[in-house]
Design a protein around this motif. Sequence first.
Motif, PDB file in Angstrom:
ATOM      1  N   PHE A  70       0.830  -1.200   0.000  1.00  0.00           N
ATOM      2  CA  PHE A  70       0.000   0.000   0.000  1.00  0.00           C
ATOM      3  C   PHE A  70       0.868   1.254   0.000  1.00  0.00           C
ATOM      4  O   PHE A  70       2.066   1.198   0.259  1.00  0.00           O
ATOM      5  CB  PHE A  70      -0.945   0.001   1.204  1.00  0.00           C
ATOM      6  N   PHE A  71       0.233   2.383  -0.294  1.00  0.00           N
ATOM      7  CA  PHE A  71       0.940   3.670  -0.292  1.00  0.00           C
ATOM      8  C   PHE A  71      -0.050   4.776   0.031  1.00  0.00           C
ATOM      9  O   PHE A  71      -1.273   4.567   0.012  1.00  0.00           O
ATOM     10  CB  PHE A  71       1.640   3.924  -1.635  1.00  0.00           C
ATOM     11  N   ALA A  80      -7.081  15.617   3.242  1.00  0.00           N
ATOM     12  CA  ALA A  80      -6.427  14.645   4.121  1.00  0.00           C
ATOM     13  C   ALA A  80      -5.801  13.527   3.289  1.00  0.00           C
ATOM     14  O   ALA A  80      -6.257  13.238   2.182  1.00  0.00           O
ATOM     15  CB  ALA A  80      -7.444  14.053   5.098  1.00  0.00           C
ATOM     16  N   PRO A  81      -4.788  12.871   3.861  1.00  0.00           N
ATOM     17  CA  PRO A  81      -4.206  11.725   3.164  1.00  0.00           C
ATOM     18  C   PRO A  81      -5.155  10.531   3.200  1.00  0.00           C
ATOM     19  O   PRO A  81      -6.102  10.492   3.990  1.00  0.00           O
ATOM     20  CB  PRO A  81      -2.937  11.426   3.977  1.00  0.00           C
ATOM     21  N   GLY A  82      -4.864   9.575   2.345  1.00  0.00           N
ATOM     22  CA  GLY A  82      -5.568   8.304   2.338  1.00  0.00           C
ATOM     23  C   GLY A  82      -4.549   7.206   2.170  1.00  0.00           C
ATOM     24  O   GLY A  82      -3.367   7.467   1.941  1.00  0.00           O
ATOM     25  N   LEU A  83      -5.004   5.982   2.295  1.00  0.00           N
ATOM     26  CA  LEU A  83      -4.160   4.837   1.965  1.00  0.00           C
ATOM     27  C   LEU A  83      -4.769   4.180   0.743  1.00  0.00           C
ATOM     28  O   LEU A  83      -5.990   4.017   0.652  1.00  0.00           O
ATOM     29  CB  LEU A  83      -4.106   3.808   3.102  1.00  0.00           C
ATOM     30  N   TYR A  84      -3.902   3.809  -0.190  1.00  0.00           N
ATOM     31  CA  TYR A  84      -4.335   3.071  -1.367  1.00  0.00           C
ATOM     32  C   TYR A  84      -3.710   1.692  -1.311  1.00  0.00           C
ATOM     33  O   TYR A  84      -2.488   1.552  -1.252  1.00  0.00           O
ATOM     34  CB  TYR A  84      -3.942   3.785  -2.667  1.00  0.00           C
ATOM     35  N   LEU A  85      -4.554   0.681  -1.304  1.00  0.00           N
ATOM     36  CA  LEU A  85      -4.113  -0.707  -1.301  1.00  0.00           C
ATOM     37  C   LEU A  85      -3.876  -1.131  -2.741  1.00  0.00           C
ATOM     38  O   LEU A  85      -4.815  -1.238  -3.525  1.00  0.00           O
ATOM     39  CB  LEU A  85      -5.175  -1.592  -0.644  1.00  0.00           C
ATOM     40  N   LYS A 109      -6.644   0.166  10.476  1.00  0.00           N
ATOM     41  CA  LYS A 109      -6.044   0.660  11.710  1.00  0.00           C
ATOM     42  C   LYS A 109      -4.889   1.611  11.400  1.00  0.00           C
ATOM     43  O   LYS A 109      -4.771   2.678  12.016  1.00  0.00           O
ATOM     44  CB  LYS A 109      -5.555  -0.519  12.553  1.00  0.00           C
ATOM     45  N   ILE A 110      -4.043   1.250  10.440  1.00  0.00           N
ATOM     46  CA  ILE A 110      -2.935   2.124  10.038  1.00  0.00           C
ATOM     47  C   ILE A 110      -3.484   3.447   9.517  1.00  0.00           C
ATOM     48  O   ILE A 110      -2.986   4.526   9.858  1.00  0.00           O
ATOM     49  CB  ILE A 110      -2.053   1.423   8.982  1.00  0.00           C
ATOM     50  N   ALA A 111      -4.534   3.377   8.689  1.00  0.00           N
ATOM     51  CA  ALA A 111      -5.139   4.589   8.135  1.00  0.00           C
ATOM     52  C   ALA A 111      -5.673   5.493   9.243  1.00  0.00           C
ATOM     53  O   ALA A 111      -5.458   6.712   9.227  1.00  0.00           O
ATOM     54  CB  ALA A 111      -6.253   4.223   7.157  1.00  0.00           C
ATOM     55  N   VAL A 112      -6.346   4.919  10.219  1.00  0.00           N
ATOM     56  CA  VAL A 112      -6.888   5.711  11.331  1.00  0.00           C
ATOM     57  C   VAL A 112      -5.740   6.325  12.140  1.00  0.00           C
ATOM     58  O   VAL A 112      -5.777   7.516  12.474  1.00  0.00           O
ATOM     59  CB  VAL A 112      -7.807   4.839  12.215  1.00  0.00           C
ATOM     60  N   GLU A 113      -4.713   5.525  12.440  1.00  0.00           N
ATOM     61  CA  GLU A 113      -3.574   6.038  13.209  1.00  0.00           C
ATOM     62  C   GLU A 113      -2.865   7.179  12.490  1.00  0.00           C
ATOM     63  O   GLU A 113      -2.362   8.099  13.123  1.00  0.00           O
ATOM     64  CB  GLU A 113      -2.571   4.911  13.488  1.00  0.00           C
ATOM     65  N   ARG A 114      -2.843   7.131  11.163  1.00  0.00           N
ATOM     66  CA  ARG A 114      -2.164   8.161  10.367  1.00  0.00           C
ATOM     67  C   ARG A 114      -3.098   9.300   9.967  1.00  0.00           C
ATOM     68  O   ARG A 114      -2.740  10.141   9.162  1.00  0.00           O
ATOM     69  CB  ARG A 114      -1.538   7.522   9.122  1.00  0.00           C
ATOM     70  N   CYS A 116      -5.793   9.278   8.161  1.00  0.00           N
ATOM     71  CA  CYS A 116      -6.226   9.224   6.766  1.00  0.00           C
ATOM     72  C   CYS A 116      -7.747   9.301   6.709  1.00  0.00           C
ATOM     73  O   CYS A 116      -8.434   8.815   7.604  1.00  0.00           O
ATOM     74  CB  CYS A 116      -5.759   7.923   6.110  1.00  0.00           C
ATOM     75  N   GLY A 117      -8.233   9.896   5.647  1.00  0.00           N
ATOM     76  CA  GLY A 117      -9.677  10.033   5.475  1.00  0.00           C
ATOM     77  C   GLY A 117     -10.322   8.871   4.749  1.00  0.00           C
ATOM     78  O   GLY A 117     -11.539   8.753   4.722  1.00  0.00           O
ATOM     79  N   ARG A 118      -9.494   8.005   4.145  1.00  0.00           N
ATOM     80  CA  ARG A 118     -10.066   6.890   3.389  1.00  0.00           C
ATOM     81  C   ARG A 118      -9.029   5.806   3.143  1.00  0.00           C
ATOM     82  O   ARG A 118      -7.833   6.046   3.215  1.00  0.00           O
ATOM     83  CB  ARG A 118     -10.649   7.355   2.058  1.00  0.00           C
ATOM     84  N   LEU A 119      -9.547   4.622   2.858  1.00  0.00           N
ATOM     85  CA  LEU A 119      -8.769   3.474   2.416  1.00  0.00           C
ATOM     86  C   LEU A 119      -9.444   3.017   1.134  1.00  0.00           C
ATOM     87  O   LEU A 119     -10.648   2.748   1.132  1.00  0.00           O
ATOM     88  CB  LEU A 119      -8.785   2.362   3.470  1.00  0.00           C
ATOM     89  N   GLU A 120      -8.675   2.969   0.060  1.00  0.00           N
ATOM     90  CA  GLU A 120      -9.247   2.623  -1.244  1.00  0.00           C
ATOM     91  C   GLU A 120      -8.431   1.533  -1.918  1.00  0.00           C
ATOM     92  O   GLU A 120      -7.261   1.342  -1.607  1.00  0.00           O
ATOM     93  CB  GLU A 120      -9.259   3.841  -2.172  1.00  0.00           C
ATOM     94  N   TRP A 121      -9.079   0.866  -2.887  1.00  0.00           N
ATOM     95  CA  TRP A 121      -8.400  -0.131  -3.703  1.00  0.00           C
ATOM     96  C   TRP A 121      -9.262  -0.410  -4.919  1.00  0.00           C
ATOM     97  O   TRP A 121     -10.405   0.010  -4.998  1.00  0.00           O
ATOM     98  CB  TRP A 121      -8.145  -1.415  -2.915  1.00  0.00           C
TER      99      TRP A 121
END
Length: 163
Positions: A70-71, A80-85, A109-114, A116-121
């Motif tokens: 992910f990145f 806000a940042p997000g995480l992309y799987l 959990k990583i997204a919440v700790e950082r 991030c406003g979203r987790l996408e894939w």
Amino acid sequence: MSNNIQITWATENDIPTILHFIKELAKYEKLEHEAIATAESMKKNLFGDRKFAEVIFLEESSKKVGFALFFHSFSTFLGAPGLYLEDLFVLPEYRGKGYGKKLLSTLAKIAVERECGRLEWSVLDWNQPAIDLYLSMGSKPMDEWTVHRVTGEALKNLAHQTI
């Protein structure tokens, strides 16, 4: 889920394992011809001076049986940042044990700790087992969006275009 599972962060020593998972995923997705990553490219881009992505593993009894690469992305609308799987894969013989859910839960959990406003894939439209898993975890398909991609010569041509 087994009590002998844990999530670990990849290190440079894990590059052969990362490449193995990438090749297995490419085989599953019938995209083996696109899997051209090398140990050198992974070392540079995952563990070099500028890290472009991160990898976590799911281990059962100290054996790596699943991974997620992910990145960070960024949402201008959220500010806000997000995480992309990019990739999630569990070895076939270890599926059905909740390991994919565990990897996704860890990413959340990583997204919440950082903050991030979203987790996408993205998911291939024929991969119904993955789609069912994602929907069961509360994901929403973004049907109104179409992914576009520029690669290879088209990318080079675009980079050299002028007004």
